[in-house]
Design a protein around this motif. Structure first.
Motif, PDB file in Angstrom:
ATOM      1  N   UNK A 102       8.035  26.777  20.410  1.00 28.64           N
ATOM      2  CA  UNK A 102       7.845  27.229  19.745  1.00 28.64           C
ATOM      3  C   UNK A 102       6.517  27.001  18.885  1.00 28.64           C
ATOM      4  N   UNK A 103       5.858  27.820  17.919  1.00 30.61           N
ATOM      5  CA  UNK A 103       4.489  27.039  18.120  1.00 30.61           C
ATOM      6  C   UNK A 103       4.624  26.056  16.957  1.00 30.61           C
ATOM      7  N   UNK A 104       3.283  25.703  16.735  1.00 31.69           N
ATOM      8  CA  UNK A 104       3.063  24.241  15.759  1.00 31.69           C
ATOM      9  C   UNK A 104       2.422  24.801  14.928  1.00 31.69           C
ATOM     10  N   UNK A 105       2.605  24.128  13.817  1.00 31.59           N
ATOM     11  CA  UNK A 105       2.122  25.201  12.358  1.00 31.59           C
ATOM     12  C   UNK A 105       0.905  24.117  11.942  1.00 31.59           C
ATOM     13  N   UNK A 106       0.393  25.321  11.082  1.00 30.49           N
ATOM     14  CA  UNK A 106      -1.075  24.742  10.818  1.00 30.49           C
ATOM     15  C   UNK A 106      -0.884  23.594   9.999  1.00 30.49           C
ATOM     16  N   UNK A 107      -1.920  22.675  10.383  1.00 29.38           N
ATOM     17  CA  UNK A 107      -2.022  21.223   9.782  1.00 29.38           C
ATOM     18  C   UNK A 107      -2.319  21.011   8.361  1.00 29.38           C
ATOM     19  N   UNK A 108      -1.884  20.543   7.645  1.00 38.90           N
ATOM     20  CA  UNK A 108      -1.548  20.499   6.719  1.00 38.90           C
ATOM     21  C   UNK A 108      -1.252  18.654   6.208  1.00 38.90           C
ATOM     22  N   UNK A 109      -2.169  18.127   5.721  1.00 39.47           N
ATOM     23  CA  UNK A 109      -1.759  15.578   5.466  1.00 39.47           C
ATOM     24  C   UNK A 109      -2.068  15.934   4.177  1.00 39.47           C
ATOM     25  N   UNK A 110      -1.696  15.228   3.769  1.00 41.02           N
ATOM     26  CA  UNK A 110      -2.281  14.324   1.937  1.00 41.02           C
ATOM     27  C   UNK A 110      -2.995  15.288   1.252  1.00 41.02           C
ATOM     28  N   UNK A 111      -2.604  16.607   1.443  1.00 50.97           N
ATOM     29  CA  UNK A 111      -3.164  17.613   1.132  1.00 50.97           C
ATOM     30  C   UNK A 111      -4.195  18.409   1.272  1.00 50.97           C
ATOM     31  N   UNK A 112      -4.578  17.947   2.545  1.00 50.26           N
ATOM     32  CA  UNK A 112      -5.472  18.390   3.031  1.00 50.26           C
ATOM     33  C   UNK A 112      -5.880  19.176   4.252  1.00 50.26           C
ATOM     34  N   UNK A 113      -6.179  20.862   3.957  1.00 52.29           N
ATOM     35  CA  UNK A 113      -6.353  21.648   5.820  1.00 52.29           C
ATOM     36  C   UNK A 113      -7.003  21.222   6.429  1.00 52.29           C
ATOM     37  N   UNK A 114      -6.739  22.231   7.433  1.00 44.62           N
ATOM     38  CA  UNK A 114      -7.592  21.871   8.508  1.00 44.62           C
ATOM     39  C   UNK A 114      -9.167  21.651   8.440  1.00 44.62           C
ATOM     40  N   UNK A 152       0.630  -1.131   0.388  1.00 49.10           N
ATOM     41  CA  UNK A 152       0.357  -0.604  -0.391  1.00 49.10           C
ATOM     42  C   UNK A 152       0.915   1.657  -0.314  1.00 49.10           C
ATOM     43  N   UNK A 153       1.827   1.422  -1.283  1.00 47.45           N
ATOM     44  CA  UNK A 153       2.433   2.883  -0.947  1.00 47.45           C
ATOM     45  C   UNK A 153       2.079   4.057  -0.364  1.00 47.45           C
ATOM     46  N   UNK A 154       0.507   4.069  -1.747  1.00 48.26           N
ATOM     47  CA  UNK A 154       0.168   5.600  -1.014  1.00 48.26           C
ATOM     48  C   UNK A 154       0.288   5.978  -0.051  1.00 48.26           C
ATOM     49  N   UNK A 155      -0.761   4.071   0.787  1.00 49.74           N
ATOM     50  CA  UNK A 155      -0.712   4.434   2.530  1.00 49.74           C
ATOM     51  C   UNK A 155       0.127   4.482   3.785  1.00 49.74           C
ATOM     52  N   UNK A 156       1.525   4.383   3.299  1.00 50.77           N
ATOM     53  CA  UNK A 156       3.118   4.456   3.879  1.00 50.77           C
ATOM     54  C   UNK A 156       3.416   5.781   3.193  1.00 50.77           C
ATOM     55  N   UNK A 157       3.514   6.106   2.291  1.00 47.82           N
ATOM     56  CA  UNK A 157       3.383   7.472   2.046  1.00 47.82           C
ATOM     57  C   UNK A 157       2.564   9.079   2.942  1.00 47.82           C
ATOM     58  N   UNK A 158       1.407   8.821   2.837  1.00 44.26           N
ATOM     59  CA  UNK A 158       0.992   9.322   4.030  1.00 44.26           C
ATOM     60  C   UNK A 158       0.573   8.756   5.121  1.00 44.26           C
ATOM     61  N   UNK A 159       1.558   7.938   5.818  1.00 42.37           N
ATOM     62  CA  UNK A 159       1.890   7.392   7.309  1.00 42.37           C
ATOM     63  C   UNK A 159       3.162   8.433   7.027  1.00 42.37           C
ATOM     64  N   UNK A 160       3.840   8.354   6.470  1.00 44.92           N
ATOM     65  CA  UNK A 160       5.133   9.502   6.409  1.00 44.92           C
ATOM     66  C   UNK A 160       4.669  10.913   6.657  1.00 44.92           C
ATOM     67  N   UNK A 161       3.906  11.440   5.965  1.00 44.18           N
ATOM     68  CA  UNK A 161       3.200  12.604   6.353  1.00 44.18           C
ATOM     69  C   UNK A 161       2.828  12.700   7.855  1.00 44.18           C
ATOM     70  N   UNK A 162       1.983  11.885   8.419  1.00 41.40           N
ATOM     71  CA  UNK A 162       1.681  11.679   9.628  1.00 41.40           C
ATOM     72  C   UNK A 162       2.830  11.632  11.170  1.00 41.40           C
ATOM     73  N   UNK A 163       3.674  11.441  10.185  1.00 37.69           N
ATOM     74  CA  UNK A 163       5.611  10.318  11.664  1.00 37.69           C
ATOM     75  C   UNK A 163       6.236  12.278  11.492  1.00 37.69           C
ATOM     76  N   UNK A 164       5.900  12.672  10.355  1.00 37.83           N
ATOM     77  CA  UNK A 164       6.698  13.822  10.518  1.00 37.83           C
ATOM     78  C   UNK A 164       6.137  14.855  11.065  1.00 37.83           C
ATOM     79  N   UNK A 165       4.613  15.192  10.950  1.00 31.95           N
ATOM     80  CA  UNK A 165       3.722  15.729  11.676  1.00 31.95           C
ATOM     81  C   UNK A 165       3.979  15.978  12.920  1.00 31.95           C
ATOM     82  N   UNK A 166       3.969  14.524  13.334  1.00 33.95           N
ATOM     83  CA  UNK A 166       3.744  13.982  15.030  1.00 33.95           C
ATOM     84  C   UNK A 166       5.187  14.912  15.144  1.00 33.95           C
ATOM     85  N   UNK A 167       6.951  14.132  14.914  1.00 35.28           N
ATOM     86  CA  UNK A 167       8.134  14.377  15.107  1.00 35.28           C
ATOM     87  C   UNK A 167       8.115  16.717  15.026  1.00 35.28           C
ATOM     88  N   UNK A 168       7.052  17.200  14.651  1.00 35.30           N
ATOM     89  CA  UNK A 168       7.408  18.346  14.593  1.00 35.30           C
ATOM     90  C   UNK A 168       6.291  19.115  15.941  1.00 35.30           C
TER      91      UNK A 168
END
Length: 269
Positions: free
Chosen positions: A179-191, A154-170
């Protein structure tokens, strides 16, 4: 033998939030490692912590309050030559670890304590340390499901999970460096996109709200574990008084729910 509060070989004067001198047990223990004394000279204005006073009593060391011509040091003339420390030597002394809540210090980090920011020490049950532990567990679960998705191609899912992982690390980085957190933007979706899709999955994704069931398979159940893990981290962030972090984690759990609905709809096939 006499000893002073402002001994600079192994310890320094600690101060509380209003700038008054504080004698802590850590200071007493550090100095007594090298000097055996019968009396401890302190300024009458010095705050003596209960644990420091108890330890001095245990060692049968008498507290002597004094404001003689030598000032805060309270060193008698006969010992002045031995204990004299000039300003240059005082400025050179920098404690290795400072206890955040008490102002005490250590040269060696105790096992029950850990570093919070820089050389500041706190107990391992401090809210910030508990929060960081929860974030660590969440990252571990994301990686676990990533491996599972990769095995199932599931390559697309692997890529999106990587985005989630990076967001958590941020989020973790924002807490550590204050520092303040950034506005969420995951897999092309805004808040707003994430909010709308998570509230109306039937309209936007084509599946009804999910009540997880083991028959849905290990990947979807794994995504649900990530979602609930994000909720746990969100709750652990509340004592930090970081509304930006709490909000970011709330939006994250909604984003993972969107992933669950997408997976059930066949989006990642």
């Amino acid at each position: 033998m006499f000893i002073c509060l402002a001994f600079h070989g192994e310890a320094i004067i600690t101060k509380d939030v209003i700038g008054m001198e504080v004698l802590t047990e850590a200071v007493v223990r550090s100095i007594l490692k090298k000097d055996k004394v019968k009396e401890w000279l302190v300024n009458p204005d010095t705050i003596i912590t209960p644990s420091a006073r108890e330890y001095l009593n245990e060692q049968k060391i008498k507290l002597v309050y004094t404001k003689d011509e030598q000032g805060l040091l309270g060193i008698s003339k006969k010992n002045n030559e031995k204990n004299e420390i000039n300003d240059t030597e005082e400025k050179k002394f920098i404690p290795k670890y400072i206890v955040k809540d008490t102002g005490g210090f250590f040269e060696k980090k105790p096992e029950e304590m850990t570093q919070l920011y820089g050389n500041e020490l706190v107990l391992k049950n401090h809210p910030s340390i508990l929060f960081r532990g929860k974030v660590d567990s969440l990252q571990s679960k994301i990686l676990e499901i990533q491996v599972m998705a990769d095995k199932n191609k599931c390559e697309k899912l692997v890529c999106e999970l990587q985005e989630v992982l990076q967001y958590v690390r941020n989020i973790l980085k924002a807490e550590v460096i204050k520092e303040a957190t950034e506005e969420i933007c995951l897999f092309g979706l805004l808040e707003e996109d994430i909010r709308e899709m998570s509230h109306n999955p039937k309209k936007h994704i084509g599946v009804a709200h999910i009540l997880p069931d083991y028959k849905m398979g290990e990947i979807l159940i794994g995504l649900n574990t990530i979602r609930s893990g994000a909720r746990e981290v969100e709750l652990s962030s509340i004592p930090l008084n970081r509304k930006d972090i709490t909000k970011s984690l709330n939006r994250l759990s909604s984003a993972v729910y969107v992933m669950m609905c997408r997976y059930l709809s066949g989006y990642y096939n």
